[in-house]
Motif scaffolding. Sequence first.
Motif, PDB file in Angstrom:
ATOM      1  N   TRP A 267       0.831  -1.212   0.000  1.00 22.46           N
ATOM      2  CA  TRP A 267       0.000   0.000   0.000  1.00 22.46           C
ATOM      3  C   TRP A 267       0.867   1.264   0.000  1.00 22.46           C
ATOM      4  O   TRP A 267       0.613   2.213  -0.729  1.00 22.46           O
ATOM      5  N   GLY A 268       1.920   1.265   0.818  1.00 21.05           N
ATOM      6  CA  GLY A 268       2.804   2.428   0.883  1.00 21.05           C
ATOM      7  C   GLY A 268       3.526   2.675  -0.436  1.00 21.05           C
ATOM      8  O   GLY A 268       3.646   3.818  -0.887  1.00 21.05           O
ATOM      9  N   LEU A 269       4.003   1.598  -1.083  1.00 19.71           N
ATOM     10  CA  LEU A 269       4.695   1.755  -2.367  1.00 19.71           C
ATOM     11  C   LEU A 269       3.748   2.274  -3.439  1.00 19.71           C
ATOM     12  O   LEU A 269       4.139   3.098  -4.277  1.00 19.71           O
ATOM     13  N   GLN A 270       2.519   1.799  -3.449  1.00 19.61           N
ATOM     14  CA  GLN A 270       1.557   2.279  -4.432  1.00 19.61           C
ATOM     15  C   GLN A 270       1.260   3.763  -4.257  1.00 19.61           C
ATOM     16  O   GLN A 270       1.145   4.506  -5.229  1.00 19.61           O
ATOM     17  N   VAL A 271       1.150   4.194  -3.021  1.00 16.27           N
ATOM     18  CA  VAL A 271       0.843   5.604  -2.760  1.00 16.27           C
ATOM     19  C   VAL A 271       2.020   6.503  -3.107  1.00 16.27           C
ATOM     20  O   VAL A 271       1.857   7.567  -3.719  1.00 16.27           O
ATOM     21  N   LEU A 272       3.239   6.075  -2.750  1.00 12.72           N
ATOM     22  CA  LEU A 272       4.413   6.927  -2.944  1.00 12.72           C
ATOM     23  C   LEU A 272       4.904   6.942  -4.389  1.00 12.72           C
ATOM     24  O   LEU A 272       5.350   7.980  -4.886  1.00 12.72           O
ATOM     25  N   SER A 273       4.829   5.806  -5.060  1.00 14.87           N
ATOM     26  CA  SER A 273       5.419   5.708  -6.400  1.00 14.87           C
ATOM     27  C   SER A 273       4.444   6.023  -7.519  1.00 14.87           C
ATOM     28  O   SER A 273       4.856   6.311  -8.635  1.00 14.87           O
ATOM     29  N   CYS A 274       3.173   5.956  -7.279  1.00 12.32           N
ATOM     30  CA  CYS A 274       2.134   6.171  -8.299  1.00 12.32           C
ATOM     31  C   CYS A 274       2.158   5.100  -9.383  1.00 12.32           C
ATOM     32  O   CYS A 274       1.561   5.286 -10.448  1.00 12.32           O
ATOM     33  N   PHE A 275       2.844   3.996  -9.165  1.00  9.32           N
ATOM     34  CA  PHE A 275       2.835   2.878 -10.104  1.00  9.32           C
ATOM     35  C   PHE A 275       1.900   1.780  -9.580  1.00  9.32           C
ATOM     36  O   PHE A 275       1.757   1.590  -8.378  1.00  9.32           O
ATOM     37  N   GLY A 276       1.301   1.061 -10.491  1.00  7.46           N
ATOM     38  CA  GLY A 276       0.423  -0.048 -10.127  1.00  7.46           C
ATOM     39  C   GLY A 276      -0.847   0.388  -9.445  1.00  7.46           C
ATOM     40  O   GLY A 276      -1.403  -0.349  -8.616  1.00  7.46           O
ATOM     41  N   GLN A 277      -1.339   1.559  -9.808  1.00  7.40           N
ATOM     42  CA  GLN A 277      -2.539   2.070  -9.165  1.00  7.40           C
ATOM     43  C   GLN A 277      -3.783   1.274  -9.539  1.00  7.40           C
ATOM     44  O   GLN A 277      -4.754   1.244  -8.782  1.00  7.40           O
ATOM     45  N   ASN A 278      -3.750   0.651 -10.722  1.00  4.48           N
ATOM     46  CA  ASN A 278      -4.925  -0.120 -11.162  1.00  4.48           C
ATOM     47  C   ASN A 278      -4.953  -1.523 -10.584  1.00  4.48           C
ATOM     48  O   ASN A 278      -5.906  -2.276 -10.821  1.00  4.48           O
ATOM     49  N   LEU A 279      -3.902  -1.909  -9.863  1.00  2.00           N
ATOM     50  CA  LEU A 279      -3.866  -3.232  -9.234  1.00  2.00           C
ATOM     51  C   LEU A 279      -4.436  -3.137  -7.822  1.00  2.00           C
ATOM     52  O   LEU A 279      -3.978  -2.344  -7.009  1.00  2.00           O
ATOM     53  N   GLN A 280      -5.416  -3.950  -7.538  1.00  2.00           N
ATOM     54  CA  GLN A 280      -6.069  -3.954  -6.234  1.00  2.00           C
ATOM     55  C   GLN A 280      -6.019  -5.368  -5.656  1.00  2.00           C
ATOM     56  O   GLN A 280      -6.964  -6.131  -5.731  1.00  2.00           O
ATOM     57  N   PRO A 281      -4.885  -5.742  -5.062  1.00  2.00           N
ATOM     58  CA  PRO A 281      -4.764  -7.103  -4.520  1.00  2.00           C
ATOM     59  C   PRO A 281      -5.515  -7.258  -3.200  1.00  2.00           C
ATOM     60  O   PRO A 281      -5.856  -6.274  -2.540  1.00  2.00           O
ATOM     61  N   SER A 282      -5.713  -8.504  -2.858  1.00  2.00           N
ATOM     62  CA  SER A 282      -6.333  -8.800  -1.565  1.00  2.00           C
ATOM     63  C   SER A 282      -5.240  -8.897  -0.505  1.00  2.00           C
ATOM     64  O   SER A 282      -4.116  -8.450  -0.720  1.00  2.00           O
ATOM     65  N   THR A 283      -5.548  -9.514   0.613  1.00  2.00           N
ATOM     66  CA  THR A 283      -4.552  -9.665   1.680  1.00  2.00           C
ATOM     67  C   THR A 283      -3.660 -10.882   1.456  1.00  2.00           C
ATOM     68  O   THR A 283      -2.780 -11.150   2.285  1.00  2.00           O
ATOM     69  N   LEU A 284      -3.863 -11.598   0.360  1.00  2.00           N
ATOM     70  CA  LEU A 284      -3.026 -12.774   0.086  1.00  2.00           C
ATOM     71  C   LEU A 284      -1.580 -12.343  -0.132  1.00  2.00           C
ATOM     72  O   LEU A 284      -1.307 -11.395  -0.872  1.00  2.00           O
ATOM     73  N   PRO A 285      -0.615 -13.022   0.486  1.00  2.00           N
ATOM     74  CA  PRO A 285       0.802 -12.634   0.379  1.00  2.00           C
ATOM     75  C   PRO A 285       1.323 -12.638  -1.055  1.00  2.00           C
ATOM     76  O   PRO A 285       2.063 -11.732  -1.452  1.00  2.00           O
ATOM     77  N   LEU A 286       0.970 -13.653  -1.848  1.00  2.00           N
ATOM     78  CA  LEU A 286       1.495 -13.744  -3.205  1.00  2.00           C
ATOM     79  C   LEU A 286       1.030 -12.565  -4.063  1.00  2.00           C
ATOM     80  O   LEU A 286       1.801 -12.048  -4.890  1.00  2.00           O
TER      81      LEU A 286
END
Length: 235
Positions: free
Chosen positions: A14-33
């Motif tokens: 979550w932190g990397l998505q917010v800071l980098s602005c990359f992968g914003q369209n990816l919405q993963p679940s809580t699964l580790p993989l």
Amino acid sequence: MKPFLKKYLFCLRWGLQVLSCFGQNLQPSTLPLENIYVISVIIYSTLLFVFLIGNMQTYLQSASERPEDIVNNMKMEERLKKLKKVEELGKWEDAKLESLCTRMKPAFYGDRTLVIREGEPISEILFVLRGKLWTYTSSRADIGDNNGENVRLREGAIIGKELVSWIQAQPNSSILPISTRTIRTLRHVESIAITAYDLKDVSINKPKPPEIRPRSLLKKCNLTGFFRSRNRENL
């Protein structure tokens, strides 16, 4: 996987998505993989972006250095030879001509580009290295006209020679001479330029004498050999 690691991966993603602005369209679940996949996509995208910026900076730097190389690669003798093609400059002292050589700057013009317009002040002298130009008056602007009013210029041409006569006749004047012709490029032009300011400054002021370093001073006075012989005697 332990609950703490799952929470850690989720928060890191979550932190990397917010800071980098990359992968914003990816919405993963809580699964580790899924979180590991998104983290790897963000890191890979960031690295690609950094490499892209680095390559752009390298390209821009090399492009900016290339114009300077056109002047720097010319030997002093070649620069002096070009200056002496201007009849009035051929009468100047060598020290002043050498000072002018150090003030030469590269100048580039694209295809069909206006260099100077008839009726505008002449602000520099151009020594054409490559390319083709077309010069004409306002009354004869037909490029196919062969009546002598239109002239095509090639490499070796000198534009703005009137500046030298103007400076010699009016050294204290701030009003530049006016061009009697319009000059445009036909093809990409590479040239070196001397501005009216530099030309006037060198003409009026005496050139500074070259700096003499201590080593060259010893050599000039033939003292280097004297010190060497004294050292040998002491040995």
